[in-house]
Motif scaffolding. Sequence first.
Motif, PDB file in Angstrom:
ATOM      1  N   LYS A   8       0.825  -1.212   0.000  1.00 63.99           N
ATOM      2  CA  LYS A   8       0.000   0.000   0.000  1.00 63.99           C
ATOM      3  C   LYS A   8       0.858   1.261   0.000  1.00 63.99           C
ATOM      4  O   LYS A   8       0.437   2.309  -0.503  1.00 63.99           O
ATOM      5  CB  LYS A   8      -0.905   0.025   1.235  1.00 63.99           C
ATOM      6  N   ASN A   9       2.044   1.165   0.553  1.00 62.93           N
ATOM      7  CA  ASN A   9       2.879   2.350   0.722  1.00 62.93           C
ATOM      8  C   ASN A   9       3.530   2.824  -0.573  1.00 62.93           C
ATOM      9  O   ASN A   9       4.178   3.876  -0.585  1.00 62.93           O
ATOM     10  CB  ASN A   9       3.940   2.085   1.790  1.00 62.93           C
ATOM     11  N   VAL A  10       3.343   2.069  -1.652  1.00 58.69           N
ATOM     12  CA  VAL A  10       3.785   2.541  -2.963  1.00 58.69           C
ATOM     13  C   VAL A  10       3.032   3.815  -3.339  1.00 58.69           C
ATOM     14  O   VAL A  10       3.492   4.613  -4.154  1.00 58.69           O
ATOM     15  CB  VAL A  10       3.572   1.431  -4.019  1.00 58.69           C
ATOM     16  N   LEU A  11       1.866   4.008  -2.711  1.00 60.57           N
ATOM     17  CA  LEU A  11       1.082   5.224  -2.950  1.00 60.57           C
ATOM     18  C   LEU A  11       1.891   6.490  -2.675  1.00 60.57           C
ATOM     19  O   LEU A  11       1.597   7.554  -3.225  1.00 60.57           O
ATOM     20  CB  LEU A  11      -0.168   5.231  -2.069  1.00 60.57           C
ATOM     21  N   LEU A  12       2.894   6.401  -1.822  1.00 58.01           N
ATOM     22  CA  LEU A  12       3.695   7.583  -1.505  1.00 58.01           C
ATOM     23  C   LEU A  12       4.488   8.079  -2.706  1.00 58.01           C
ATOM     24  O   LEU A  12       4.920   9.233  -2.729  1.00 58.01           O
ATOM     25  CB  LEU A  12       4.648   7.293  -0.341  1.00 58.01           C
ATOM     26  N   ALA A  13       4.678   7.219  -3.702  1.00 58.62           N
ATOM     27  CA  ALA A  13       5.439   7.620  -4.883  1.00 58.62           C
ATOM     28  C   ALA A  13       4.549   8.228  -5.961  1.00 58.62           C
ATOM     29  O   ALA A  13       5.065   8.776  -6.948  1.00 58.62           O
ATOM     30  CB  ALA A  13       6.186   6.411  -5.458  1.00 58.62           C
ATOM     31  N   VAL A  14       3.224   8.154  -5.792  1.00 61.58           N
ATOM     32  CA  VAL A  14       2.312   8.602  -6.855  1.00 61.58           C
ATOM     33  C   VAL A  14       2.401  10.106  -7.090  1.00 61.58           C
ATOM     34  O   VAL A  14       2.523  10.562  -8.231  1.00 61.58           O
ATOM     35  CB  VAL A  14       0.862   8.191  -6.529  1.00 61.58           C
ATOM     36  N   THR A 107      -0.399  12.331  12.111  1.00 62.00           N
ATOM     37  CA  THR A 107      -1.851  12.294  11.917  1.00 62.00           C
ATOM     38  C   THR A 107      -2.316  10.879  11.637  1.00 62.00           C
ATOM     39  O   THR A 107      -3.332  10.414  12.167  1.00 62.00           O
ATOM     40  CB  THR A 107      -2.262  13.211  10.752  1.00 62.00           C
ATOM     41  N   TYR A 108      -1.545  10.175  10.805  1.00 65.59           N
ATOM     42  CA  TYR A 108      -1.853   8.772  10.507  1.00 65.59           C
ATOM     43  C   TYR A 108      -1.826   7.931  11.781  1.00 65.59           C
ATOM     44  O   TYR A 108      -2.684   7.068  11.982  1.00 65.59           O
ATOM     45  CB  TYR A 108      -0.849   8.236   9.486  1.00 65.59           C
ATOM     46  N   VAL A 109      -0.839   8.193  12.641  1.00 67.49           N
ATOM     47  CA  VAL A 109      -0.730   7.448  13.901  1.00 67.49           C
ATOM     48  C   VAL A 109      -1.957   7.687  14.774  1.00 67.49           C
ATOM     49  O   VAL A 109      -2.545   6.741  15.316  1.00 67.49           O
ATOM     50  CB  VAL A 109       0.549   7.853  14.661  1.00 67.49           C
ATOM     51  N   GLY A 133      -6.559   6.274   5.449  1.00 65.43           N
ATOM     52  CA  GLY A 133      -5.160   5.855   5.535  1.00 65.43           C
ATOM     53  C   GLY A 133      -4.471   5.912   4.182  1.00 65.43           C
ATOM     54  O   GLY A 133      -3.298   6.298   4.082  1.00 65.43           O
ATOM     55  N   PHE A 134      -5.199   5.567   3.114  1.00 63.39           N
ATOM     56  CA  PHE A 134      -4.628   5.630   1.765  1.00 63.39           C
ATOM     57  C   PHE A 134      -4.451   7.081   1.329  1.00 63.39           C
ATOM     58  O   PHE A 134      -3.461   7.426   0.681  1.00 63.39           O
ATOM     59  CB  PHE A 134      -5.541   4.887   0.782  1.00 63.39           C
ATOM     60  N   VAL A 135      -5.412   7.919   1.673  1.00 67.74           N
ATOM     61  CA  VAL A 135      -5.329   9.331   1.314  1.00 67.74           C
ATOM     62  C   VAL A 135      -4.127   9.980   2.013  1.00 67.74           C
ATOM     63  O   VAL A 135      -3.379  10.751   1.401  1.00 67.74           O
ATOM     64  CB  VAL A 135      -6.620  10.069   1.698  1.00 67.74           C
ATOM     65  N   LEU A 136      -3.928   9.658   3.283  1.00 69.54           N
ATOM     66  CA  LEU A 136      -2.798  10.214   4.021  1.00 69.54           C
ATOM     67  C   LEU A 136      -1.472   9.747   3.429  1.00 69.54           C
ATOM     68  O   LEU A 136      -0.485  10.505   3.424  1.00 69.54           O
ATOM     69  CB  LEU A 136      -2.885   9.821   5.496  1.00 69.54           C
TER      70      LEU A 136
END
Length: 289
Positions: A8-14, A107-109, A133-136
């Motif tokens: 899921k954390n690949v989203l950070l590269a988008v 904020t995620y935490v 969580g995905f949006v963050l």
Amino acid sequence: MRPKQWMKNVLLAVAPLAAGVILEPGVIVEVVFAIVAFCLTSSGGYILNDLLDIESDRVHPTKRFRPIPSGEFPARAAWPVAIALLVIPSAVAFIVGYPLFAAVLLTYVVVQVSYCIWLKHQPVIDIIVVASGFVLRAIAGAAVVGVPVTQWFLLVISSGSLFMVAGKRYSEKVRSAGSEELHTRRTLDLYSVGYLRFIWTVAATLTMLSYAMWAFDLNGGTSIGSIASIVPFGVALLLYAFDVERGEASAPEEVVLRDPKLFICAALWALLFLMSVLARLYGWELPTP
């Protein structure tokens, strides 16, 4: 720690990729740093969730084999590990000079801890919180490299996340029909199949429309690659919805890998999207009619 969920954390590269800055000096290092930080932090959330659900997981037919409910990872050792993973990454991010990213991670935490303790038992709110969580993650990717996000980007990520989470709940509901022992989510018993179908149908529609508007808006509507990417994106969305309707999307991270058609569409979309970004950077785009 659930390494499968780290995908899921690949989203950070988008956001850095869409902004065309991913190849700039130092950006990849920053993105990798952010992904690692989110992997560790989310792992702390998973451990905390298992600790709080330890009693119910012990009577679950499959979850009882997880390390914490099975006793393989003792609770007395899991608690300090969970706390360290939830606190240290955001603290390190702040210390090394990424205060905005640290704020998003913190904020995620807060959201994750609130979810584990209380919000996961609140119908509707639980779906929204998981989707957030995905949006963050997407916002964090933009924050760590300092790029802005457009309204269409936020709409695509938000509606797409809601579609995936509601689809997951729908699949869980369908698969557990007639047997409450197949799940430990209290809220799942409060949802009807029709209501969950309504949520993911609305979210899927908004995702498709938002992505189309985003694709046409890129580079003033002259990006042929981004416009062409609407087709595989839409087909992939329909294929995933087909899996959701059959109750086979309870593990979203595995759906793409086991469905060849969906995997091909996703790969084709990624290729077209990447080509549109490179074309925008190097001026390869031809004007659209």
